[in-house]
Design an enzyme around this catalytic site. Structure first.
Site, PDB file in Angstrom:
ATOM      1  N   LYS A 142       0.851  -1.200   0.000  1.00  0.00           N
ATOM      2  CA  LYS A 142       0.000   0.000   0.000  1.00  0.00           C
ATOM      3  C   LYS A 142       0.883   1.245   0.000  1.00  0.00           C
ATOM      4  CE  LYS A 142      -3.986   1.954   2.512  1.00  0.00           C
ATOM      5  NZ  LYS A 142      -4.839   1.866   3.717  1.00  0.00           N
ATOM      6  N   SER A 161      -9.853   2.099   2.740  1.00  0.00           N
ATOM      7  CA  SER A 161      -8.907   2.770   1.859  1.00  0.00           C
ATOM      8  C   SER A 161      -7.919   1.829   1.173  1.00  0.00           C
ATOM      9  CB  SER A 161      -8.121   3.801   2.657  1.00  0.00           C
ATOM     10  OG  SER A 161      -7.316   3.161   3.635  1.00  0.00           O
ATOM     11  N   SER A 166     -10.273  -0.046   7.093  1.00  0.00           N
ATOM     12  CA  SER A 166      -9.649   0.044   5.771  1.00  0.00           C
ATOM     13  C   SER A 166      -8.967  -1.223   5.263  1.00  0.00           C
ATOM     14  CB  SER A 166      -8.637   1.189   5.740  1.00  0.00           C
ATOM     15  OG  SER A 166      -9.311   2.410   5.627  1.00  0.00           O
TER      16      SER A 166
END
Ligand SMILES: [Mg+2]
Ligand SMILES: [Zn+2]
Lengths: 494, 95, 487
Positions: free
Chosen positions: A79, A160, A184
């Site tokens: 990420k 997210s 997330s």
């Protein structure tokens, strides 16, 4: 041999160890898939050289007869919230465009030390603020899943960590790092039919991970199944003296202790998680989950978490408050974007840079956070929210007197279409209604796929555990996984 | 509590985010919506409740007083939009 | 001192002063990072990624900084809070990389304490108690330089993150002199404790000066805060200027605005700081990167056990040993002097004799040489030997002075000098009686005058005898023998 990229973390690790293939073969196969999957927009940066470099090192070590490292042969997606040395790190924001950290986050360094390689940096909601990946400065991630109705409406991969969920679901990587502040990891895992765990707050170091809300942020893995999550989390977690909130504890051997036998375990079902307007399909999946738990030998108990409905509003005070301060460092002085209008002074430069560099959702949260901390409002908002947080913690403490883990749906709906909720912030925030309470209290929680809705989209079940008891969470997840027998995969269209 | 456009502008100024009149106009109902929603917290009786200070029971660790860092000016300045003679530079500040 | 009044056109005004002193904590590394704290390094060379607030960087507190602040609190007999917490003070400025300063607002490490301040230099026992409201620990900011470039300011983050103690006084001072005395005393205590080097030129100690004026007996007026004043003299000047400025404003029918001001050392005046926001809203909240700071018994015990004897206690001990109050004050006013004097006492010197000698001879010599006690050419052990030679009658006062001069020049020990140069005083009665006989014979007229009642002439005979003895005769013996000879 089957396609190497169908293998998960355990499969790659074991295949590499047995000599079924080289680490380089695996890294090349995944890198090739990544480079062909641009339509998903899951990767912001591709780093095949990193993956190949780690793979070659693993191959050399194996040739030299050395004991293989825990993740030798496993390439991962990272990420973009994790700082990676020499590789652009932006948190999917404009304000950090061009920023190349001269340092490596502890979590990614732990992974490299364990032998893993990096395929690239994964797209996400800007500064991890969002539940649909629509707030990325670099465009939405498109879920690999599609509805059965043939509409081909692009769907949200959740957020997210939406680049992570999409990439794992599309088999672009066997596993990925995610971060979870209010859901997330879990919500995008649920939206894309994969597994993901947020460990106890403090298990994974926050050092080198771009902060959203410090008291909530936790890194965790996202992968095809529970075992892969256990393997990755073991490598990611660990005490870090550079993070004052890091837990000074040894990392348990979660993988070795996996067991789907729930005999003697009590599974709590919180009544307050039965929210208004929840689709019947989710209710039905939840009931199925309860049956699976019973089938695995668990005793089912009803529990009450009376302050559940206040978790989300408390979260939307605490997280923006912390974020408004954490994001003050993006000011155009030391790194990232600088917007200097003609004749502007220092303070004008700040205002211009931040107006240009932050996306609308980030600005919205900074504004809310600034407001709730401002003179005269601090106690009414922030102190009250921290008190409610203490009450939520008390709710969980009382629940633990009756049960060992909690079983709930992960999200109140299946994946929605991009654009469907982006006009209404509160509707978007409600996505996290089931994931936020455990975040506020730092508890370990995971999502595992339970089935498909009538549109053929995945639905997830969430298991919440006691602090430090990731093992029970993983074990309950494994029990569901074995019984749900979730095999659905998105058909490749990208 | 509800915010008006002047408050929105003041908050934006405090947060150092330049906003136009139009943006302030647009933000006002949006922020009011969110604030109205989070204000349901006021319903909760929190008398006698201590605000949470640590998510997980854990004590603050202190480190030893040793110089273990610094001497990395090149790294510190590497991403600077503007640097000169070993300094970051900003538009001239008048105190 | 407390009757300090400003004579306005409409009558008398009283000034009310509170000081917020920022003292740099003596430590090798910064408060929340491992970068060095040394003064005067190349720009941005003592900066870690944490100090530059790179994305994802986190603070980890330095134990020594906490320890020193606790010891300081103990030295001021202040409340030590076993549970404290760090808060963020949010504002935007180019010297503040994080966009917030990590400080302590809601739960400071140290609570209420006090400082005894001497209000009369001649009488150190005449004191006034100035309340200390709190001491909290916080980060220093970086440094901006405005004169390097026509359109740019330069940012150096070497100081960014250095540990400070902010020592906040009560508004208990009523004159510039009291404020000066408070600052000097505070500086002295910090230096005794070793928690701050007190070096104001290098910025190790700075004061924010809060000043208001009022009619005597009336409630407090509105105060202004003059920031970062960096010497005792400047603090006193700033107060004087600010107080009379406020009186002028008020007597002119105006009002004092609560504001931040800057002191100009060149003119001795203060002016409003325009660059700061009109209304501060720092949005303090607990730093979520840090857990509450909890101190245990063992830590507090160690802090207490490591505290040295403090100036007030030392002064009382000296006085009890026979040192005059004035000398005791002087000897304890600087930690280096007190350390030197303690070493002298440890070497066996008598406190009273030693204190008089240090105050008169040693300080005089250092003054002449332009040296400080730290680079005194004579060691306490050497001085003790010299004083011993005086005490046992080997040296007279004037011989001791001569020997000391030689010691300062050569660095030799007193005994050696006495030996080599034959400076030993004599108590040989035969030799002295022989010289006395010669003096009496040569001054028959003066002997007659003395015997007829002119007692004052006795000094003349002592002088003549000492001269004849080359200054080496024991004055006591000379006196005694002269009295006998003159009848
Ligand atoms: Mg101050
Ligand atoms: Zn301060």
């Amino acid at each position: 041999m089957a396609d190497i990229t169908d293998l998960g973390v355990a499969g790659l690790r074991d295949g590499f160890r047995s000599g079924a293939f080289s680490a380089r073969e695996a890294a090349e196969a995944f890198s090739a898939k990544v480079s062909r999957a641009k339509a998903l927009n899951a990767f912001l940066v591709e780093t095949p050289d990193h993956a190949l470099g780690q793979a070659d090192a693993a191959d050399r070590a194996r040739a030299a007869g050395e004991e293989p490292k825990p993740l030798a042969g496993v390439p991962l997606g990272i990420k973009d919230l994790f700082a990676t040395r020499g590789v652009a790190t932006t948190a999917a924001s404009h304000i950090l465009e061009g920023f190349t950290p001269p340092y490596e986050s502890t979590v990614t360094q732990n992974l490299w030390n364990a032998g893993a390689g990096m395929l690239g940096k994964l797209n996400m909601d800007q500064f991890a603020m969002g539940s649909s990946n629509e707030t990325s400065y670099f465009g939405n991630v498109i879920s690999p899943w599609r509805r059965k109705d043939g509409s081909n409406a692009p769907l949200a991969p959740g957020g997210s960590s939406g680049g992570s969920s999409a990439a794992v679901a599309a088999r672009l990587c066997p596993g990925a790092t995610g971060t979870d502040t209010g859901g997330s990891i879990r919500q995008p895992a649920a939206f894309t039919g994969i597994s993901g765990i947020k460990p106890t707050y403090g298990r994974c170091s926050r050092w080198g991970t771009i902060a959203f809300a410090s008291s909530l942020d936790q890194a965790g893995p996202m992968a095809q199944d529970v075992r892969d999550c256990a393997i990755l989390l073991e490598a990611m977690a660990g005490f870090d003296p550079k993070d004052a909130t890091s837990l000074q504890l040894d990392v348990p051997r979660w993988e070795a202790n996996l067991s789907s036998d729930m005999k003697g375990k009590r599974v709590g079902v919180p009544v307050e998680y039965r929210v208004d307007n929840m689709p019947e399909e989710i209710e039905a999946l939840w009931r199925k989950g309860v049956e699976w738990m019973r089938g695995a030998g668990a005793e089912i108990v009803e529990v009450s978490l009376p302050h559940t409905k206040y978790a989300l509003p408390a979260y939307y005070i605490i997280a923006p408050a912390e974020a408004s301060s954490n994001l003050a460092r993006y000011d155009g002085v030391r790194y990232g974007l600088r917007d200097l209008p003609d004749g502007a002074g220092l303070q004008d430069m700040y205002a211009a840079t931040r107006a240009d560099g932050f996306g609308p959702e980030v600005k919205r949260r900074i504004m809310i956070g600034t407001y709730v901390l401002s003179a005269g409002f601090y106690d009414a908002y922030y102190t009250q929210a921290q008190k409610v947080r203490a009450l939520i913690a008390r709710d969980f403490e009382q629940a633990w007197e009756k049960c060992d883990v909690l079983l709930t749906p992960t999200a109140p709906s299946a994946a929605f279409a991009l654009g469907e909720k982006s006009a209404d912030p509160i509707a978007m925030y409600l996505n996290d209604v089931f994931t936020v309470p455990s975040s506020l209290v730092g508890l370990p929680a995971m999502s595992v796929p339970g089935g498909l809705d009538k549109q053929g989209l995945p639905l997830g079940l969430q298991i919440i555990g006691k602090a430090l008891d990731e093992q029970s969470v993983l074990n309950a997840g494994l029990a569901i996984e074995e019984r749900a027998d979730f095999k659905a995969r998105p058909e490749a269209w990208w | 509590m509800s915010v008006d456009e002047a408050t929105v502008k003041r908050i934006a100024k405090l947060a150092r985010i330049a906003i136009s009149d139009e943006e302030a106009h647009h933000y006002t109902p949006e922020l009011n919506n969110i604030l109205g929603w989070i204000e349901q917290l006021g319903e909760v009786d929190t008398s006698g409740v201590e605000p949470m200070t640590a998510v997980i029971p854990n004590k603050l660790r202190l480190r030893e007083d040793e110089v273990t860092d610094g001497g990395i000016r090149d790294q510190v300045l590497a991403n600077a939009p503007q640097a000169e003679h070993g300094f970051f530079t900003v538009p001239k500040v008048i105190e | 001192m407390s009757d300090y009044r400003i004579q306005g056109a409409t009558g008398e005004w009283e000034v009310v002063i509170g000081l917020e002193v920022h003292a740099q904590v003596t430590s090798n590394a910064k408060l929340f990072s491992g970068a060095a704290t040394a003064f005067g390094a190349e720009p941005n060379s003592q900066v870690s990624l944490v100090d530059a607030a790179m994305p994802g960087m986190l603070p980890v507190p330095n134990k020594e900084c906490i320890r020193q602040a606790v010891r300081t609190g103990m030295a001021l007999e202040a409340q030590i809070n076993r549970w404290s917490r760090f808060d963020r003070k949010n504002y935007f400025y180019a010297d503040l990389p994080q966009g917030y300063q990590i400080s302590q607002l809601y739960h400071p490490l140290v609570g209420e304490g006090a400082i005894e301040v001497a209000v009369d230099e001649k009488n150190p026992d005449a004191t006034k108690t100035i309340g200390v409201e709190r001491i909290h620990v916080e980060q220093d900011a970086g440094k901006l330089m405005h004169d390097q470039h026509p359109t740019r300011s330069y940012v150096d983050l070497n100081r960014s993150g250095v540990a400070l103690m902010e020592i906040v006084s009560r508004p208990d001072m009523r004159s510039p002199a009291e404020a000066g005395a408070y600052l000097r005393k505070l500086r002295n205590v910090l230096r005794y404790v070793g928690s701050c080097d007190g070096n104001m030129e290098e910025g190790s100690m700075r004061a924010d000066v809060n000043v208001s004026v009022r009619r005597p007996g009336e409630p407090f007026g509105t105060r202004t805060e003059t920031k970062n004043v960096n010497s005792v003299r400047f603090v006193m000047q700033a107060i004087e200027h600010e107080a009379s400025r406020q009186v002028d404003v008020l007597e002119g029918g105006g009002q004092i605005v609560q504001e931040t001001r800057l002191f100009n050392p060149d003119t001795g005046t203060t002016r409003s700081m325009r660059s700061k926001e009109d209304a501060h809203d720092y949005r303090y909240f607990p730093d979520p990167d840090l857990l509450p700071l909890e101190l245990d018994d063992a830590f507090l015990e160690e802090c207490r056990a490591s505290l040295p004897e403090l100036p007030d206690a030392k002064r009382r001990r000296y006085e009890a040993a026979g040192v005059s109050p004035y000398n005791a004050g002087v000897l304890t006013a600087e930690v280096e002097t007190a350390r030197w004097f303690d070493a002298l006492l440890e070497a066996g010197s008598d406190a009273k004799q030693a204190s008089n000698w240090v105050a008169a001879e040693l300080f005089g010599a250092l003054n002449r040489l332009g040296r400080s006690i730290e680079d005194c050419p004579v060691s306490p052990a050497q001085a003790a030997e010299l004083l011993k030679l005086v005490a046992d009658g080997t040296l007279s006062g004037s011989l001791a002075k001569q020997v000391f001069e030689v010691m300062l020049e050569t660095g030799d020990d007193a005994g050696k000098i006495v030996e080599e140069r034959g400076l030993k005083q004599t108590s040989d009665t035969g030799a002295i009686e022989a010289e006395i006989a010669k003096v009496i014979a040569a001054n028959a007229d003066k002997v007659a005058e003395y015997r007829s009642g002119k007692d004052k002439l006795f000094g003349f005979f002592v002088g003549q005898t000492m001269k004849a003895m080359g200054g080496k005769a024991n004055p006591g013996v000379v006196n005694e023998l002269l009295k006998k000879a003159l009848g």
